[in-house]
Scaffold this active site. Structure first.
Site, PDB file in Angstrom:
ATOM      1  N   LYS A 185      32.470  40.318  31.535  1.00 15.71           N
ATOM      2  CA  LYS A 185      33.066  39.671  32.717  1.00 15.71           C
ATOM      3  C   LYS A 185      32.957  38.158  32.588  1.00 15.71           C
ATOM      4  O   LYS A 185      31.895  37.627  32.266  1.00 15.71           O
ATOM      5  CB  LYS A 185      32.392  40.157  33.999  1.00 15.71           C
ATOM      6  CG  LYS A 185      33.091  39.670  35.269  1.00 15.71           C
ATOM      7  CD  LYS A 185      32.597  40.423  36.485  1.00 15.71           C
ATOM      8  CE  LYS A 185      33.268  39.931  37.763  1.00 15.71           C
ATOM      9  NZ  LYS A 185      34.745  40.134  37.723  1.00 15.71           N
TER      10      LYS A 185
ATOM     11  N   GLU B 167      52.340  43.086  28.338  1.00 16.90           N
ATOM     12  CA  GLU B 167      51.255  42.374  27.668  1.00 16.90           C
ATOM     13  C   GLU B 167      51.738  40.958  27.332  1.00 16.90           C
ATOM     14  O   GLU B 167      52.932  40.662  27.379  1.00 16.90           O
ATOM     15  CB  GLU B 167      50.807  43.094  26.391  1.00 16.90           C
ATOM     16  CG  GLU B 167      49.448  43.768  26.492  1.00 16.90           C
ATOM     17  CD  GLU B 167      48.320  42.841  26.929  1.00 16.90           C
ATOM     18  OE1 GLU B 167      48.484  41.608  26.810  1.00 16.90           O
ATOM     19  OE2 GLU B 167      47.294  43.336  27.388  1.00 16.90           O
TER      20      GLU B 167
ATOM     21  N   HIS C  25      27.357  42.894  36.661  1.00 16.06           N
ATOM     22  CA  HIS C  25      28.521  43.406  35.943  1.00 16.06           C
ATOM     23  C   HIS C  25      28.252  43.416  34.440  1.00 16.06           C
ATOM     24  O   HIS C  25      27.293  42.807  33.963  1.00 16.06           O
ATOM     25  CB  HIS C  25      29.761  42.561  36.231  1.00 16.06           C
ATOM     26  CG  HIS C  25      30.357  42.807  37.581  1.00 16.06           C
ATOM     27  ND1 HIS C  25      29.912  42.138  38.704  1.00 16.06           N
ATOM     28  CD2 HIS C  25      31.346  43.647  37.992  1.00 16.06           C
ATOM     29  CE1 HIS C  25      30.611  42.563  39.753  1.00 16.06           C
ATOM     30  NE2 HIS C  25      31.485  43.469  39.350  1.00 16.06           N
TER      31      HIS C  25
ATOM     32  N   ARG D 252      40.663  46.829  29.862  1.00 13.58           N
ATOM     33  CA  ARG D 252      39.968  48.001  30.404  1.00 13.58           C
ATOM     34  C   ARG D 252      40.660  48.516  31.663  1.00 13.58           C
ATOM     35  O   ARG D 252      40.937  49.702  31.801  1.00 13.58           O
ATOM     36  CB  ARG D 252      38.508  47.652  30.730  1.00 13.58           C
ATOM     37  CG  ARG D 252      37.635  47.401  29.519  1.00 13.58           C
ATOM     38  CD  ARG D 252      36.211  47.044  29.966  1.00 13.58           C
ATOM     39  NE  ARG D 252      35.397  46.649  28.835  1.00 13.58           N
ATOM     40  CZ  ARG D 252      35.422  45.442  28.278  1.00 13.58           C
ATOM     41  NH1 ARG D 252      36.229  44.511  28.759  1.00 13.58           N
ATOM     42  NH2 ARG D 252      34.643  45.148  27.250  1.00 13.58           N
TER      43      ARG D 252
ATOM     44  N   THR E 275      40.523  38.485  39.641  1.00 12.30           N
ATOM     45  CA  THR E 275      39.435  37.734  40.263  1.00 12.30           C
ATOM     46  C   THR E 275      39.301  36.368  39.600  1.00 12.30           C
ATOM     47  O   THR E 275      39.974  36.059  38.630  1.00 12.30           O
ATOM     48  CB  THR E 275      38.108  38.506  40.174  1.00 12.30           C
ATOM     49  OG1 THR E 275      37.786  38.756  38.792  1.00 12.30           O
ATOM     50  CG2 THR E 275      38.199  39.830  40.906  1.00 12.30           C
TER      51      THR E 275
ATOM     52  N   SER F 288      46.545  46.252  27.798  1.00 12.96           N
ATOM     53  CA  SER F 288      45.526  46.577  26.797  1.00 12.96           C
ATOM     54  C   SER F 288      44.102  46.445  27.311  1.00 12.96           C
ATOM     55  O   SER F 288      43.160  46.895  26.662  1.00 12.96           O
ATOM     56  CB  SER F 288      45.695  45.683  25.565  1.00 12.96           C
ATOM     57  OG  SER F 288      45.357  44.340  25.874  1.00 12.96           O
TER      58      SER F 288
END
Length: 269
Positions: A162, A37, A158, A15, A103, A13
């Site tokens: 984020k 998910e 960003h 981005r 990340t 779900s």
């Protein structure tokens, strides 16, 4: 049946999850084998096409990653550190190539991926784009060519959603600069300045993070000396570049020996 590698997308779900799904669907070299998910998410049990606002695709969103990975050839994973660690174990058990774009992982968390790399192909990178990985190589070369009279700063920007800083890409660039200088980044990294900090320490590699709007990703590596500056820059305007790179990594990993790889390996840089 098809001989195209089946790809599972985790974090469906998000981005990047949705971009990855679209990228796989648009590819003539892979097929969408499953989407995952977290337990309790509204999308679980729905057809992914309908969940994304389109037509049914015949692939149902599941919270059972182990079942989704079984029979697939690769997993592309842009989620969160603890989820990625759990997925790495399941991918290794299923024999899936595991492509990791997650990340914000600590060194201790990254080390927890090592056992999986003994049993399957694991490709992990803070950034999957060709341009950024070229920038990493350039950063290493420039850092090696210049002495400590040139201060090194990594500046990244960003979108306001984020959650980690510095970005994984910024850390890749910092590591490249440190490697070029023959030092460990942990020994020279300066990640925050506030108040009376004193003069900049010679040889440090500084980091600055900007968060705002819908910025996809911008990274500058600044080499600043008395009387001159060099700036290496990459600007991402579409996160599709990361999805394309991740799919490239998943396809590249097919038939490779088990081990830990990065995008430098995938791109042959």
């Amino acid at each position: 049946m098809t001989d195209k590698p089946g790809i599972v997308i985790t974090g469906a779900s998000g981005r990047m999850g949705q971009m990855l799904i679209k990228t796989v669907l648009d590819s003539d070299k892979a097929e969408l084998a499953g989407v995952v998910e977290r337990e309790g998410h509204d999308w679980v049990g729905q057809d992914i096409g309908i969940a994304m606002g389109g037509a049914a695709l015949g692939v149902v969103v599941t919270d059972d990653a182990g079942s989704a990975f079984a029979g697939a050839q690769a997993v592309i994973d842009f989620t969160a550190p603890q989820a990625t660690i759990a997925f790495s174990k399941l991918a290794a058990e299923a024999g899936c190539v595991h492509v990791i774009g997650t990340t914000g992982m600590s060194e201790a968390e990254i080390a927890q991926l090592d056992p999986a790399a003994q049993d399957t192909v694991l490709v992990r990178a803070g950034n999957m784009s060709l341009g950024v990985n070229l920038l990493v190589q350039l950063t290493k070369k420039v850092a090696a060519a210049l002495d400590e009279d040139f201060d090194i700063e990594v500046i990244e920007a960003h979108h306001h959603h984020k959650v980690d800083a510095p970005s994984g890409t910024a850390l890749m660039l910092g590591e490249a600069a440190a490697e070029g200088r023959g030092v460990a980044l942990a020994e020279v990294s300066d990640r925050g300045r506030d108040g009376i900090t004193g003069a900049r320490k010679k040889g440090d590699i500084g980091f600055s993070a900007i968060r705002g709007g819908d910025i996809v990703g911008e990274h500058d590596v600044l080499f600043a000396a008395a009387g001159e500056r060099i700036v290496l820059r990459h600007m991402a305007t579409d996160r599709a570049i990361f999805a394309r790179g991740a799919l490239k990594a998943a396809l590249w990993g097919q038939g490779k020996d088990a081990g830990a790889y990065d995008m430098i390996d995938v791109l042959g840089l």
